[in-house]
Design a protein around this motif. Sequence first.
Motif, PDB file in Angstrom:
ATOM      1  N   ILE A   1       0.862  -1.187   0.000  1.00 57.58           N
ATOM      2  CA  ILE A   1       0.000   0.000   0.000  1.00 57.58           C
ATOM      3  C   ILE A   1       0.896   1.232   0.000  1.00 57.58           C
ATOM      4  O   ILE A   1       1.731   1.404   0.892  1.00 57.58           O
ATOM      5  CB  ILE A   1      -0.939   0.012   1.222  1.00 57.58           C
ATOM      6  N   ARG A   2       0.702   2.068  -0.991  1.00 54.85           N
ATOM      7  CA  ARG A   2       1.548   3.253  -1.184  1.00 54.85           C
ATOM      8  C   ARG A   2       0.697   4.507  -1.025  1.00 54.85           C
ATOM      9  O   ARG A   2      -0.395   4.593  -1.589  1.00 54.85           O
ATOM     10  CB  ARG A   2       2.140   3.191  -2.586  1.00 54.85           C
ATOM     11  N   LYS A   3       1.199   5.437  -0.240  1.00 59.01           N
ATOM     12  CA  LYS A   3       0.505   6.707  -0.033  1.00 59.01           C
ATOM     13  C   LYS A   3       1.557   7.803   0.053  1.00 59.01           C
ATOM     14  O   LYS A   3       2.482   7.700   0.873  1.00 59.01           O
ATOM     15  CB  LYS A   3      -0.322   6.624   1.258  1.00 59.01           C
ATOM     16  N   ASP A   4       1.439   8.821  -0.783  1.00 61.61           N
ATOM     17  CA  ASP A   4       2.402   9.930  -0.787  1.00 61.61           C
ATOM     18  C   ASP A   4       3.849   9.433  -0.850  1.00 61.61           C
ATOM     19  O   ASP A   4       4.710   9.887  -0.116  1.00 61.61           O
ATOM     20  CB  ASP A   4       2.221  10.817   0.454  1.00 61.61           C
ATOM     21  N   ASN A   5       4.082   8.453  -1.719  1.00 61.48           N
ATOM     22  CA  ASN A   5       5.426   7.878  -1.927  1.00 61.48           C
ATOM     23  C   ASN A   5       6.000   7.202  -0.688  1.00 61.48           C
ATOM     24  O   ASN A   5       7.210   7.074  -0.542  1.00 61.48           O
ATOM     25  CB  ASN A   5       6.395   8.919  -2.475  1.00 61.48           C
ATOM     26  N   ARG A   6       5.136   6.778   0.206  1.00 60.56           N
ATOM     27  CA  ARG A   6       5.548   5.992   1.368  1.00 60.56           C
ATOM     28  C   ARG A   6       4.759   4.688   1.353  1.00 60.56           C
ATOM     29  O   ARG A   6       3.661   4.631   0.822  1.00 60.56           O
ATOM     30  CB  ARG A   6       5.295   6.757   2.671  1.00 60.56           C
ATOM     31  N   PHE A   7       5.337   3.660   1.955  1.00 60.27           N
ATOM     32  CA  PHE A   7       4.750   2.328   1.933  1.00 60.27           C
ATOM     33  C   PHE A   7       4.370   1.880   3.336  1.00 60.27           C
ATOM     34  O   PHE A   7       5.109   2.127   4.290  1.00 60.27           O
ATOM     35  CB  PHE A   7       5.738   1.328   1.311  1.00 60.27           C
ATOM     36  N   LEU A   8       3.222   1.210   3.430  1.00 58.35           N
ATOM     37  CA  LEU A   8       2.751   0.724   4.724  1.00 58.35           C
ATOM     38  C   LEU A   8       3.533  -0.518   5.141  1.00 58.35           C
ATOM     39  O   LEU A   8       3.576  -1.512   4.418  1.00 58.35           O
ATOM     40  CB  LEU A   8       1.258   0.373   4.654  1.00 58.35           C
ATOM     41  N   CYS A   9       4.133  -0.436   6.323  1.00 64.48           N
ATOM     42  CA  CYS A   9       4.852  -1.551   6.923  1.00 64.48           C
ATOM     43  C   CYS A   9       4.176  -1.837   8.264  1.00 64.48           C
ATOM     44  O   CYS A   9       3.884  -0.909   9.020  1.00 64.48           O
ATOM     45  CB  CYS A   9       6.310  -1.174   7.167  1.00 64.48           C
ATOM     46  N   ALA A  10       3.904  -3.098   8.547  1.00 62.42           N
ATOM     47  CA  ALA A  10       3.175  -3.474   9.762  1.00 62.42           C
ATOM     48  C   ALA A  10       4.033  -4.396  10.619  1.00 62.42           C
ATOM     49  O   ALA A  10       4.685  -5.312  10.108  1.00 62.42           O
ATOM     50  CB  ALA A  10       1.867  -4.163   9.387  1.00 62.42           C
TER      51      ALA A  10
ATOM     52  N   PRO B   1       1.250  -6.254   5.220  1.00 59.95           N
ATOM     53  CA  PRO B   1       0.086  -6.954   5.757  1.00 59.95           C
ATOM     54  C   PRO B   1      -0.611  -7.818   4.720  1.00 59.95           C
ATOM     55  O   PRO B   1      -0.505  -7.582   3.522  1.00 59.95           O
ATOM     56  CB  PRO B   1      -0.822  -5.818   6.237  1.00 59.95           C
ATOM     57  N   GLY B   2      -1.331  -8.788   5.196  1.00 61.45           N
ATOM     58  CA  GLY B   2      -2.055  -9.718   4.338  1.00 61.45           C
ATOM     59  C   GLY B   2      -2.428 -10.924   5.154  1.00 61.45           C
ATOM     60  O   GLY B   2      -2.571 -10.828   6.372  1.00 61.45           O
ATOM     61  N   GLY B   3      -2.556 -12.059   4.516  1.00 62.25           N
ATOM     62  CA  GLY B   3      -2.900 -13.253   5.275  1.00 62.25           C
ATOM     63  C   GLY B   3      -3.126 -14.455   4.399  1.00 62.25           C
ATOM     64  O   GLY B   3      -2.882 -14.445   3.195  1.00 62.25           O
ATOM     65  N   LYS B   4      -3.600 -15.502   5.057  1.00 62.20           N
ATOM     66  CA  LYS B   4      -3.771 -16.799   4.424  1.00 62.20           C
ATOM     67  C   LYS B   4      -4.968 -16.802   3.480  1.00 62.20           C
ATOM     68  O   LYS B   4      -6.042 -16.316   3.812  1.00 62.20           O
ATOM     69  CB  LYS B   4      -3.964 -17.850   5.520  1.00 62.20           C
ATOM     70  N   ILE B   5      -4.739 -17.375   2.309  1.00 58.38           N
ATOM     71  CA  ILE B   5      -5.815 -17.506   1.315  1.00 58.38           C
ATOM     72  C   ILE B   5      -6.706 -18.666   1.741  1.00 58.38           C
ATOM     73  O   ILE B   5      -6.228 -19.783   1.965  1.00 58.38           O
ATOM     74  CB  ILE B   5      -5.230 -17.759  -0.092  1.00 58.38           C
ATOM     75  N   GLU B   6      -8.003 -18.404   1.870  1.00 59.46           N
ATOM     76  CA  GLU B   6      -8.947 -19.443   2.257  1.00 59.46           C
ATOM     77  C   GLU B   6      -9.368 -20.255   1.036  1.00 59.46           C
ATOM     78  O   GLU B   6      -9.233 -19.808  -0.101  1.00 59.46           O
ATOM     79  CB  GLU B   6     -10.166 -18.808   2.935  1.00 59.46           C
ATOM     80  N   ASP B   7      -9.886 -21.459   1.279  1.00 65.76           N
ATOM     81  CA  ASP B   7     -10.340 -22.333   0.196  1.00 65.76           C
ATOM     82  C   ASP B   7     -11.338 -21.602  -0.695  1.00 65.76           C
ATOM     83  O   ASP B   7     -12.295 -20.998  -0.205  1.00 65.76           O
ATOM     84  CB  ASP B   7     -10.999 -23.601   0.758  1.00 65.76           C
ATOM     85  N   GLY B   8     -11.105 -21.667  -2.000  1.00 65.79           N
ATOM     86  CA  GLY B   8     -12.017 -21.051  -2.959  1.00 65.79           C
ATOM     87  C   GLY B   8     -11.888 -19.546  -3.086  1.00 65.79           C
ATOM     88  O   GLY B   8     -12.651 -18.914  -3.815  1.00 65.79           O
ATOM     89  N   GLU B   9     -10.915 -18.962  -2.392  1.00 61.76           N
ATOM     90  CA  GLU B   9     -10.742 -17.509  -2.409  1.00 61.76           C
ATOM     91  C   GLU B   9      -9.609 -17.133  -3.359  1.00 61.76           C
ATOM     92  O   GLU B   9      -8.592 -17.824  -3.408  1.00 61.76           O
ATOM     93  CB  GLU B   9     -10.398 -17.052  -0.977  1.00 61.76           C
TER      94      GLU B   9
ATOM     95  N   VAL C   1      -4.627  -6.397  14.672  1.00 61.33           N
ATOM     96  CA  VAL C   1      -3.780  -7.587  14.857  1.00 61.33           C
ATOM     97  C   VAL C   1      -2.276  -7.264  14.870  1.00 61.33           C
ATOM     98  O   VAL C   1      -1.480  -8.135  15.183  1.00 61.33           O
ATOM     99  CB  VAL C   1      -4.056  -8.695  13.805  1.00 61.33           C
ATOM    100  N   HIS C   2      -1.900  -6.044  14.561  1.00 61.45           N
ATOM    101  CA  HIS C   2      -0.485  -5.642  14.583  1.00 61.45           C
ATOM    102  C   HIS C   2      -0.240  -4.737  15.790  1.00 61.45           C
ATOM    103  O   HIS C   2      -1.167  -4.133  16.317  1.00 61.45           O
ATOM    104  CB  HIS C   2      -0.116  -4.901  13.285  1.00 61.45           C
ATOM    105  N   GLN C   3       1.044  -4.626  16.184  1.00 59.90           N
ATOM    106  CA  GLN C   3       1.336  -3.740  17.309  1.00 59.90           C
ATOM    107  C   GLN C   3       1.792  -2.360  16.853  1.00 59.90           C
ATOM    108  O   GLN C   3       1.772  -1.421  17.633  1.00 59.90           O
ATOM    109  CB  GLN C   3       2.348  -4.363  18.272  1.00 59.90           C
ATOM    110  N   ASP C   4       2.150  -2.223  15.577  1.00 59.26           N
ATOM    111  CA  ASP C   4       2.589  -0.914  15.078  1.00 59.26           C
ATOM    112  C   ASP C   4       2.520  -0.905  13.555  1.00 59.26           C
ATOM    113  O   ASP C   4       2.572  -1.962  12.929  1.00 59.26           O
ATOM    114  CB  ASP C   4       4.032  -0.644  15.529  1.00 59.26           C
ATOM    115  N   ILE C   5       2.380   0.281  12.993  1.00 58.67           N
ATOM    116  CA  ILE C   5       2.535   0.464  11.545  1.00 58.67           C
ATOM    117  C   ILE C   5       3.397   1.690  11.322  1.00 58.67           C
ATOM    118  O   ILE C   5       3.454   2.589  12.165  1.00 58.67           O
ATOM    119  CB  ILE C   5       1.199   0.611  10.771  1.00 58.67           C
ATOM    120  N   LYS C   6       4.092   1.697  10.196  1.00 58.52           N
ATOM    121  CA  LYS C   6       4.891   2.848   9.778  1.00 58.52           C
ATOM    122  C   LYS C   6       4.683   3.046   8.292  1.00 58.52           C
ATOM    123  O   LYS C   6       4.529   2.084   7.550  1.00 58.52           O
ATOM    124  CB  LYS C   6       6.389   2.610  10.036  1.00 58.52           C
ATOM    125  N   TRP C   7       4.693   4.309   7.885  1.00 55.06           N
ATOM    126  CA  TRP C   7       4.691   4.655   6.463  1.00 55.06           C
ATOM    127  C   TRP C   7       6.107   5.106   6.141  1.00 55.06           C
ATOM    128  O   TRP C   7       6.554   6.138   6.636  1.00 55.06           O
ATOM    129  CB  TRP C   7       3.689   5.771   6.185  1.00 55.06           C
TER     130      TRP C   7
END
Length: 133
Positions: free
Chosen positions: A14-23, A38-46, A100-106
Amino acid sequence: MNSKKIVEVTAAIIRKDNRFLCAQRKDSSEQGGKWEFPGGKIEDGETPEACLERELQEEFNIQAKCGNFLCENMHDYGNKIIKLKAYFVDHMQGNFKLLVHQDIKWLALDQIHELDWAEADLPIVNQLINDLK
């Protein structure tokens, strides 16, 4: 023959104002304290795209739209193999809540390497830097 379970997961760039989201993962979780896209496990059929949009809603309470595929890599964590697919994602609406995360940085591209990344995410970091230089 390899009997390790292969877990298919997604990662959002995810990019915003030339910065990227790090979780940052919670200390109490697997890979605790490590940084990730960020992201996660792909569920069956997804689809990976649907997975990312669902995961971002669950993890940050935001609406997002999955965009172009960036890269895919596999990483063996010993007890399982992670097959990680990274996509560019647009943040559509909502304020980021840390569910679910303890911090984010752009971070700007030249700052991203300063973080202690989860090993499966490192190839994505490198791909992003190489592609966007």
